[in-house]
Every structure is written in C-alpha cells, then in structure tokens.
Motif scaffolding. Structure first.
Motif, mmCIF file in Angstrom:
data_model
loop_
_atom_site.group_PDB
_atom_site.id
_atom_site.type_symbol
_atom_site.label_atom_id
_atom_site.label_comp_id
_atom_site.label_asym_id
_atom_site.label_seq_id
_atom_site.Cartn_x
_atom_site.Cartn_y
_atom_site.Cartn_z
ATOM 1 N N SER A 187 -46.215 100.360 128.036
ATOM 2 C CA SER A 187 -45.547 101.229 127.056
ATOM 3 C C SER A 187 -46.337 101.300 125.756
ATOM 4 O O SER A 187 -46.511 102.382 125.181
ATOM 5 N N TYR B 186 -37.964 95.358 123.431
ATOM 6 C CA TYR B 186 -38.261 95.761 124.804
ATOM 7 C C TYR B 186 -37.275 95.129 125.781
ATOM 8 O O TYR B 186 -36.797 95.791 126.705
ATOM 9 N N MET C 164 -44.113 96.270 128.938
ATOM 10 C CA MET C 164 -44.196 96.541 127.505
ATOM 11 C C MET C 164 -45.656 96.853 127.142
ATOM 12 O O MET C 164 -45.930 97.728 126.321
ATOM 13 N N HIS D 42 -41.067 93.243 118.875
ATOM 14 C CA HIS D 42 -41.439 94.052 120.040
ATOM 15 C C HIS D 42 -40.807 93.488 121.309
ATOM 16 O O HIS D 42 -40.239 94.218 122.120
#
Length: 155
Positions: free
Chosen positions: A65, A31, A62, A27
């Motif tokens: 998001s 990102y 992030m 992740h």
C-alpha cells in the motif's frame, strides 16, 4: 486530472525514485484497523521478540500500500488505473524504517479495447534506508493517452 505524463510521453526504460516515508507506530496501528489484521507479530512486542524477526514488523500488505502511495506521490503518471500486481516480500519492514520506491517502465502497449489508454508494465522495488530490497514486483497500470494522440496499432 493529476499532473504527470500521458502514455505517449513515457518510454520503456524510464526510471524514477519516489519521495520517502518513515514507517511509524501510527502507520501500523492505522493499517491494522483498516485491514482487521491484529496479528501479534504486528501488535505485541513481547510476542514478536520471541519470533525469528526479534521484534514487531509492519504488515506485508502495508508495504504494498505504501508502495502504491509513493508511486502516486512521484507525480510521474497521469491518472493511473491499477490493473494488477505481482508481488514478493523479501525482508521485514520495521517501525522506524525509511522506505522509498524505485520503479522502471519495463513494457508498454495500447490495448485493442481502449485506444484512448495505454498499459504500462512497471518493475518496482521497495527499498529501505540501507538500500535493501524489502519488497518487489511488477505492476500493470493503465494511463490515458494524449487527447490528440492518433489512433495507434493496438495489441
């Protein structure tokens, strides 16, 4: 159309928990690549250990998001269109944290310019595996009304 509720099926006070996600190295790397933010607090463990955080942390945006993605995955809203966010970062998100979103419909209205849509004001908390609020804020989301909904007074 996505599954989920039309504006007319939602009430102020409706509250939900979303599915969870565990933050991974992938992740953070993905990102960073999308955002172009390769700050050492996110990418360099040796540097990050020398900071107040004591180790690497995920990008704050992030977290926002992921919040939006989990909101969509909840299946509660039908085809939402984001109108805005007011957001605060409370605690760091670390690789390995498991996150979940708790949201509540705080207010709602039908805009004068779009009687076929409704605007929701959603209070949101992003929680870690300890139940701590790591981020929180408010989201304005426009969702469709039922196709057969009678025109309502708009504000």
């Amino acid at each position: 159309m996505l599954p989920g509720k039309f504006y007319d099926e939602i009430e102020i006070g409706d509250e939900r928990l979303t599915p969870r996600v565990t933050v991974t190295e992938g992740h953070v790397l993905a990102y960073a690549g999308v955002a172009g933010d390769f700050s050492p607090i996110h990418m360099d463990e040796v540097y990050a250990q020398s900071t107040v955080f004591g180790g690497r942390i995920a990008h704050g945006l992030m977290g926002l998001s992921l919040t939006d993605g989990m909101k969509v995955q909840s299946g509660f809203f039908r085809d939402g269109i984001a109108l805005g966010w007011s957001w605060k970062f409370r605690k760091p998100i670390r690789i390995g944290d498991t996150l979940q979103v708790k949201f509540r419909v705080a207010d709602m209205r039908i805009p004068k310019s779009r009687g076929d849509m409704g605007i929701l004001i959603i209070a949101i908390e992003l929680l870690n595996q300890h139940g701590e609020v790591v981020q929180e804020g408010e989201h304005q989301l426009m969702v469709p009304r039922k196709p057969d909904a009678a025109p309502a007074e708009t504000v």
